[in-house]
Design a protein around this motif. Sequence first.
Motif, PDB file in Angstrom:
ATOM      1  N   GLU A  21      23.835  76.233 -78.196  1.00 27.17           N
ATOM      2  CA  GLU A  21      24.926  76.436 -76.995  1.00 27.17           C
ATOM      3  C   GLU A  21      26.234  75.415 -77.274  1.00 27.17           C
ATOM      4  O   GLU A  21      27.257  76.209 -77.029  1.00 27.17           O
ATOM      5  CB  GLU A  21      24.158  75.713 -75.740  1.00 27.17           C
ATOM      6  CG  GLU A  21      25.038  76.244 -74.589  1.00 27.17           C
ATOM      7  CD  GLU A  21      24.600  75.545 -73.294  1.00 27.17           C
ATOM      8  OE1 GLU A  21      25.145  75.937 -71.936  1.00 27.17           O
ATOM      9  OE2 GLU A  21      23.557  74.864 -73.096  1.00 27.17           O
ATOM     10  N   ILE A  64      24.142  74.484 -69.940  1.00 28.84           N
ATOM     11  CA  ILE A  64      22.750  75.113 -69.439  1.00 28.84           C
ATOM     12  C   ILE A  64      21.772  74.203 -69.784  1.00 28.84           C
ATOM     13  O   ILE A  64      20.742  73.758 -68.960  1.00 28.84           O
ATOM     14  CB  ILE A  64      22.377  76.548 -69.680  1.00 28.84           C
ATOM     15  CG1 ILE A  64      23.646  77.526 -69.113  1.00 28.84           C
ATOM     16  CG2 ILE A  64      21.168  77.078 -69.392  1.00 28.84           C
ATOM     17  CD1 ILE A  64      23.311  78.859 -69.757  1.00 28.84           C
ATOM     18  N   THR A 313      18.867  83.513 -73.070  1.00 34.16           N
ATOM     19  CA  THR A 313      19.547  83.011 -71.993  1.00 34.16           C
ATOM     20  C   THR A 313      20.821  83.926 -71.725  1.00 34.16           C
ATOM     21  O   THR A 313      21.262  84.199 -70.646  1.00 34.16           O
ATOM     22  CB  THR A 313      19.720  81.595 -72.035  1.00 34.16           C
ATOM     23  OG1 THR A 313      18.379  81.080 -71.897  1.00 34.16           O
ATOM     24  CG2 THR A 313      20.603  80.857 -70.938  1.00 34.16           C
ATOM     25  N   ARG A 331      25.989  79.505 -61.749  1.00 37.18           N
ATOM     26  CA  ARG A 331      25.524  78.484 -62.382  1.00 37.18           C
ATOM     27  C   ARG A 331      24.201  78.473 -62.947  1.00 37.18           C
ATOM     28  O   ARG A 331      23.328  78.915 -61.958  1.00 37.18           O
ATOM     29  CB  ARG A 331      26.005  77.339 -61.482  1.00 37.18           C
ATOM     30  CG  ARG A 331      27.337  77.258 -60.915  1.00 37.18           C
ATOM     31  CD  ARG A 331      27.380  76.135 -59.834  1.00 37.18           C
ATOM     32  NE  ARG A 331      28.599  76.312 -59.022  1.00 37.18           N
ATOM     33  CZ  ARG A 331      28.804  76.169 -57.810  1.00 37.18           C
ATOM     34  NH1 ARG A 331      27.653  75.736 -57.025  1.00 37.18           N
ATOM     35  NH2 ARG A 331      30.137  76.294 -57.039  1.00 37.18           N
ATOM     36  N   ALA A 332      23.766  77.999 -63.941  1.00 32.41           N
ATOM     37  CA  ALA A 332      22.531  78.002 -64.514  1.00 32.41           C
ATOM     38  C   ALA A 332      22.317  76.644 -65.430  1.00 32.41           C
ATOM     39  O   ALA A 332      23.088  76.258 -65.729  1.00 32.41           O
ATOM     40  CB  ALA A 332      22.444  79.197 -65.626  1.00 32.41           C
ATOM     41  N   ARG A 333      20.996  76.114 -65.367  1.00 29.83           N
ATOM     42  CA  ARG A 333      20.495  74.920 -65.734  1.00 29.83           C
ATOM     43  C   ARG A 333      19.162  74.615 -66.098  1.00 29.83           C
ATOM     44  O   ARG A 333      18.475  75.399 -65.055  1.00 29.83           O
ATOM     45  CB  ARG A 333      21.187  73.724 -64.784  1.00 29.83           C
ATOM     46  CG  ARG A 333      20.957  72.248 -65.126  1.00 29.83           C
ATOM     47  CD  ARG A 333      21.668  71.790 -66.430  1.00 29.83           C
ATOM     48  NE  ARG A 333      23.003  72.215 -65.990  1.00 29.83           N
ATOM     49  CZ  ARG A 333      24.009  71.284 -65.331  1.00 29.83           C
ATOM     50  NH1 ARG A 333      23.516  70.280 -64.734  1.00 29.83           N
ATOM     51  NH2 ARG A 333      25.263  71.796 -65.422  1.00 29.83           N
ATOM     52  N   GLN A 334      18.638  74.100 -67.108  1.00 25.31           N
ATOM     53  CA  GLN A 334      17.363  73.888 -67.244  1.00 25.31           C
ATOM     54  C   GLN A 334      17.191  72.603 -66.590  1.00 25.31           C
ATOM     55  O   GLN A 334      17.571  71.639 -67.134  1.00 25.31           O
ATOM     56  CB  GLN A 334      16.929  73.746 -68.811  1.00 25.31           C
ATOM     57  CG  GLN A 334      15.579  73.548 -68.859  1.00 25.31           C
ATOM     58  CD  GLN A 334      15.156  73.580 -70.339  1.00 25.31           C
ATOM     59  OE1 GLN A 334      15.780  72.978 -70.914  1.00 25.31           O
ATOM     60  NE2 GLN A 334      13.751  74.088 -70.520  1.00 25.31           N
ATOM     61  N   ILE A 342      14.919  78.342 -67.072  1.00 25.37           N
ATOM     62  CA  ILE A 342      16.256  77.951 -66.560  1.00 25.37           C
ATOM     63  C   ILE A 342      16.365  78.514 -65.150  1.00 25.37           C
ATOM     64  O   ILE A 342      15.683  79.291 -64.666  1.00 25.37           O
ATOM     65  CB  ILE A 342      17.521  78.428 -67.369  1.00 25.37           C
ATOM     66  CG1 ILE A 342      17.564  79.714 -67.296  1.00 25.37           C
ATOM     67  CG2 ILE A 342      17.443  77.794 -68.772  1.00 25.37           C
ATOM     68  CD1 ILE A 342      18.835  80.375 -67.843  1.00 25.37           C
ATOM     69  N   VAL A 344      18.984  79.642 -61.996  1.00 28.52           N
ATOM     70  CA  VAL A 344      20.140  80.116 -61.848  1.00 28.52           C
ATOM     71  C   VAL A 344      20.548  80.408 -60.356  1.00 28.52           C
ATOM     72  O   VAL A 344      19.718  80.605 -59.371  1.00 28.52           O
ATOM     73  CB  VAL A 344      20.346  81.702 -62.320  1.00 28.52           C
ATOM     74  CG1 VAL A 344      21.629  82.379 -62.304  1.00 28.52           C
ATOM     75  CG2 VAL A 344      19.971  81.731 -63.927  1.00 28.52           C
TER      76      VAL A 344
END
Length: 362
Positions: A21, A64, A313, A331-334, A342, A344
């Motif tokens: 990423e 992310i 992803t 907005r996305a995050r692990q 993840i 979202v």
Amino acid sequence: MTATGLLCYCRQGFEPELAAELTERAAMAGIAGYARTKRDAGHVLFLCEDGAMLDRALPFSTLIFARQKLRLLAELPRLDPNDRITPMLAALADSGSFGELVMEHPDSEAGKPLAGLARSLGNALRPALRKAGLLRAQDDARLPRLHVCLLAGSHALLASSRPNDSAPWPQGIPRLRMPPEAPSRSALKLEEALLVLLDAEERARLLKEGMVAADLGAAPGGWSWVLARHLLRVSAIDNGPLRQSVLDTGRVQHLRADGFSWQPPHPLDWMVCDMVEQPRRVAERMATWLREGWCRHAIFNLKLPMKKRWQETRLCLELFAQQAQKPLTIRARQLYHDREEITVFATPITTRNVALPRRRRD
């Protein structure tokens, strides 16, 4: 030794995804560099000629797989255990003044045994930094924070963070407690999502008493329970049973139906979804909800494959954005409480985020 670039923390085992990423996003910003990491290290270094430029080009909110984003200032790989402080002060001599010192180690099997050393070293380093004029006498949230990340007793990374472009918690991990009445561990995932993906103003504005929501694939009810705690009225959609503690909230209605085919009889404020299913199928169904106006805001999880997780992803998020057919804030995050997934958050950019009128009950 001076080093420039970024230091980012991640979930142990997801270093290749974070490295991919960072490499792709840096290239898109026109910044040449390379990622340095190893499997299970719990962190990634991305090295380049201008760390300040890269820091500005990659806002933390857009990353992310990073739990935390720090600007790398120096790497000290051969510290003398009898005097770690002197080389740290020398490396920071031209770095200006910091508002807070954060002592850290990667959240990894190798990093966790360093917690005690990090605490004791921090107790000795703070007064030395203040004497050298590098740290304010009292914590000052307006200034950058200084992060000292111990990789070993003789190896440290020095980095800084801007309060408005980083996670506020050490290691980027919010400390949440599992309430004894919570129906499942998954409750912590939604609590963390609301804390990480929404800011304080958004939480106050978008989570109001009387709002209505649907929880797709709800059983055993962890996410419905969290929404009920925020005083929302929830339709829990699942053919499986809910825990009694969820029904006892008085705010959750259990509808035995398939979460992939059910649609609400009227528009809702929220839709949440944590179903175990192929991520592209989930992304397409979530896009339908936003495109058709069945909900105003959504939080959902995408379960990732074992290989090419960054590529999957990116593909799923692009698919979701395209099929929603309207401008979205995404907005996305692990998250810390995520595993192979993840989380979202999505909302239409042009939507006024206010509660829907309550329906009359005949």
